[in-house]
Design a protein around this motif. Structure first.
Motif: not given
Lengths: 116, 116
Positions: A2-5, A108-109, A112, B90-96
């Motif tokens: 994962t990279e930062i948003s 945010i979960e 997850i 969604y899961a990826e966005k949470c990690e991010e």
DNA sequence: TATATTTACTACGACAAGCGTAGTACGACA
DNA sequence: TGTCGTACTACGCTTGTCGTAGTAAATATA
């Protein structure tokens, strides 16, 4: 991995840059190094993003620029100094961040399942 | 009073909307109410933002839409259902988010003096 | 000595997301 | 009868980011 948003960072670039100017004036290249180091290499700000943020913030009165030569060499660099208005803006942005973060985290979960 | 940052939220609207669809399908108006309620009135998503997010996410395969009538009345509403791809996203966005948050907070002063 | 890399920028144009504004349409309520 | 709430769609502007490119001097490398 994962990279930062960059979409989230988008709302924070001014704050990040102003943070780098809190203790003393600095210039583009140095600030980009500071951001990279302080983020442990996780965030590398684009040059165009950085310099356009400078001019926007100067227009808004959050920073002031002046030309000064690098030690030794006669080469000129454009330094930026945070203004009082910029400090106010930075403090406001920090408050805003904390509030926004709390709101977002309600959606945010944390743990997850990564299976998806 | 400090308000939340729409520039930061910008990077999270998809995540917020998808969160609202995790347990069951829903539609625009209901989702906007869910967001308002869950954020304790702190975030009111704009209609245009919401509906354009729907069509973008449908195009990207994160949600699927179907028309269904509201109970009792013969009136049709457009419902959205999250897809498996959407759950992954969604899961990826949470990690991010978690990663990005950590980076940003290295540039945020928690208890900055409000005098500025 | 020649070349590549680092430093330190500027200019231009494209793009995506958000948002203001406006408009439609139907039902409930006063 | 008119306003309010529900449930959208369309259009076009703005803002910040980013890719690409170019300039130029200093320093490192071959």
């Amino acid at each position: 991995m994962t990279e930062i948003s960059s979409d989230v960072i988008r709302g924070c670039n001014d704050t990040i840059i102003l943070y780098c100017l809190l203790s003393e004036p600095s210039y583009g290249y140095e600030i980009s190094k500071m951001i990279k180091t302080r983020s442990e290499g996780k965030y590398i700000i684009k040059e165009t993003t950085l310099y356009s943020a400078f001019s926007r913030m100067e227009k808004n009165g959050y920073v002031e620029s002046y030309s000064s030569e690098a030690e030794g060499t006669g080469k000129k660099r454009t330094y930026y100094r945070i203004t009082d208005e910029g400090r106010r803006y930075y403090a406001e942005k920090c408050e805003e961040w904390n509030l926004t973060k709390e709101v977002i985290e309600r959606f945010i979960e944390e743990n997850i399942n990564g299976d998806y």
